[in-house]
Design an enzyme around this catalytic site. Structure first.
Site, PDB file in Angstrom:
ATOM      1  N   ASP A 129      39.889  44.376  33.095  1.00  0.00           N
ATOM      2  CA  ASP A 129      38.675  45.195  33.059  1.00  0.00           C
ATOM      3  C   ASP A 129      38.280  45.543  31.624  1.00  0.00           C
ATOM      4  O   ASP A 129      39.128  45.648  30.740  1.00  0.00           O
ATOM      5  CB  ASP A 129      38.912  46.481  33.878  1.00  0.00           C
ATOM      6  CG  ASP A 129      37.604  47.165  34.252  1.00  0.00           C
ATOM      7  OD1 ASP A 129      36.536  46.537  34.117  1.00  0.00           O
ATOM      8  OD2 ASP A 129      37.663  48.335  34.685  1.00  0.00           O
TER       9      ASP A 129
ATOM     10  N   ASN B 265      31.919  42.750  43.113  1.00  0.00           N
ATOM     11  CA  ASN B 265      31.233  42.267  41.904  1.00  0.00           C
ATOM     12  C   ASN B 265      29.992  41.418  42.219  1.00  0.00           C
ATOM     13  O   ASN B 265      29.151  41.202  41.343  1.00  0.00           O
ATOM     14  CB  ASN B 265      32.189  41.484  40.996  1.00  0.00           C
ATOM     15  CG  ASN B 265      33.220  42.350  40.291  1.00  0.00           C
ATOM     16  OD1 ASN B 265      34.330  41.907  39.996  1.00  0.00           O
ATOM     17  ND2 ASN B 265      32.864  43.602  40.007  1.00  0.00           N
TER      18      ASN B 265
HETATM   19  C1  IPE Z   1      37.623  45.484  39.006  1.00  0.00           C
HETATM   20  O1  IPE Z   1      36.816  45.865  37.942  1.00  0.00           O
HETATM   21  C2  IPE Z   1      37.408  44.039  39.327  1.00  0.00           C
HETATM   22  C3  IPE Z   1      37.855  43.086  38.304  1.00  0.00           C
HETATM   23  C4  IPE Z   1      38.443  43.376  37.189  1.00  0.00           C
HETATM   24  C5  IPE Z   1      37.634  41.711  38.619  1.00  0.00           C
HETATM   25  P1  IPE Z   1      35.404  46.571  38.178  1.00  0.00           P
HETATM   26  O2  IPE Z   1      34.834  46.820  36.842  1.00  0.00           O
HETATM   27  O3  IPE Z   1      34.591  45.757  39.111  1.00  0.00           O
HETATM   28  O4  IPE Z   1      35.823  47.914  38.919  1.00  0.00           O
HETATM   29  P2  IPE Z   1      35.149  49.348  38.966  1.00  0.00           P
HETATM   30  O5  IPE Z   1      33.720  49.133  39.371  1.00  0.00           O
HETATM   31  O6  IPE Z   1      35.260  49.925  37.593  1.00  0.00           O
HETATM   32  O7  IPE Z   1      35.955  50.108  39.948  1.00  0.00           O
HETATM   33  C1  IPE Z   2      35.841  42.958  33.897  1.00  0.00           C
HETATM   34  O1  IPE Z   2      35.015  43.561  32.948  1.00  0.00           O
HETATM   35  C2  IPE Z   2      35.300  41.636  34.377  1.00  0.00           C
HETATM   36  C3  IPE Z   2      34.810  41.658  35.748  1.00  0.00           C
HETATM   37  C4  IPE Z   2      34.864  42.664  36.569  1.00  0.00           C
HETATM   38  C5  IPE Z   2      34.199  40.433  36.246  1.00  0.00           C
HETATM   39  P1  IPE Z   2      33.735  44.392  33.354  1.00  0.00           P
HETATM   40  O2  IPE Z   2      32.575  43.465  33.431  1.00  0.00           O
HETATM   41  O3  IPE Z   2      33.973  45.195  34.578  1.00  0.00           O
HETATM   42  O4  IPE Z   2      33.581  45.335  32.077  1.00  0.00           O
HETATM   43  P2  IPE Z   2      33.228  46.872  32.067  1.00  0.00           P
HETATM   44  O5  IPE Z   2      34.171  47.554  32.999  1.00  0.00           O
HETATM   45  O6  IPE Z   2      31.820  46.985  32.516  1.00  0.00           O
HETATM   46  O7  IPE Z   2      33.419  47.276  30.657  1.00  0.00           O
HETATM   47 MG    MG Z   3      34.703  47.065  34.908  1.00  0.00          MG
END
Ligand code: IPE
Ligand code: IPE
Ligand code: MG
Length: 262
Positions: free
Chosen positions: A29, A77
């Site tokens: 993340d 996602n």
């Molecule tokens: C969790 O991260 C999913 C992945 C890392 C693939 P998200 O960014 O989607 O989760 P939330 O929305 O912060 O809970």
């Molecule tokens: C994790 O990074 C990747 C996926 C969930 C696909 P994020 O895209 O959630 O990055 P933040 O949490 O918005 O910084």
């Molecule tokens: Mg995230």
């Protein structure tokens, strides 16, 4: 380009090679925030995050971790803007096409867990190919969680078991933890010993639910694009300082310092 052993690169981090986690899982993340902090588009964070995936797979393999599961795309996602989802799909596609050689060289098997039917056809095809080509590799298994949701995983397993009962192939009494575990998308993988989440968020976000009953949780503020070998080692060192009791008060069943000493 040869990679030197992370252990020798970071002698300050004392790691017990006899008590490595068997299965590490990572909620990768913070890609978006990494980019935003630099005034870049979120996609730049994802691009850089792919380099972390490559580095961490290599490091885990060097360390001799048998199972590594990476949460790359959750069932939730899909709700992101179309442009971001399609960028992630293209990135994943490219990763699958370009990493085969390295995975073969490292004897790494790659599998996907999740509702992969929802992925675009070119990605599904590349995944199938990657799974086929690497099927015989046995130094490490890397599972990519794609379009994965922990609750959906449990619901699908329940449906499958209900059908088995309905067809008279099993009785309700035959449904036990072992059978449920082997009906989940992660069938064949041991329960994770260590779950790492980057970016400072301290939640599971519908990742593995049934499987993490006794997993050690490790949260770090490091954003995923900055998470490399050294951060992995730090997480494993922290893991080795934990005392896993599994509800008992002595002689834990697994990975116990007591057991290792006797
Ligand atoms: C969790 O991260 C999913 C992945 C890392 C693939 P998200 O960014 O989607 O989760 P939330 O929305 O912060 O809970
Ligand atoms: C994790 O990074 C990747 C996926 C969930 C696909 P994020 O895209 O959630 O990055 P933040 O949490 O918005 O910084
Ligand atoms: Mg995230």
């Amino acid at each position: 380009m040869g990679t030197s052993l992370p252990l020798s690169e970071f002698p300050a981090l004392s790691l017990d090679p006899a008590r490595l986690p068997r299965h590490i899982t990572i909620v990768m993340d913070g890609n978006g925030r990494w980019a935003e902090q630099r005034g870049l588009a979120r996609s730049e964070g994802h691009r850089r995050g792919k380099d972390s995936v490559i580095a961490v797979v290599e490091a885990a393999r060097e360390l001799g971790i048998p199972y590594l599961t990476l949460f790359a795309f959750s069932s939730e996602n899909w709700q992101r803007p179309r442009a971001e989802v399609s960028f992630l799909m293209r990135l994943l596609h490219r990763y699958l096409l370009t990493e085969t050689k390295r995975l073969m060289r490292r004897n790494i098997r790659l599998i996907a867990v999740g509702d992969t039917d929802r992925l675009p056809e070119p990605v599904r095809r590349a995944l199938r190919q990657m799974e086929e080509v690497t099927a015989g590799n046995d130094a490490m298994t890397t599972a990519l969680a794609l379009s994965y949701g922990g609750r959906q995983d449990i619901v699908m397993a329940m449906r499958r078991l209900a059908r088995e009962v309905q067809a008279g192939r099993i009785t309700p009494e035959q449904i036990d933890e072992h059978l449920v575990s082997n009906t989940l998308a992660t069938a064949g993988l041991p329960d994770p010993d260590l779950l790492i989440r980057t970016s400072g968020e301290q939640r599971i976000s519908n990742f593995l639910l049934f499987q993490i009953a006794y997993t050690e949780l490790y949260f770090t503020d490091t954003l995923w694009p900055d998470f490399r070998e050294r951060e992995l080692l730090k997480a494993i060192v922290a893991y080795q300082l934990r005392e896993r009791r599994f509800g008992a008060i002595d002689s834990p069943p697994d990975h116990s310092p007591l057991r290792a000493a006797n």
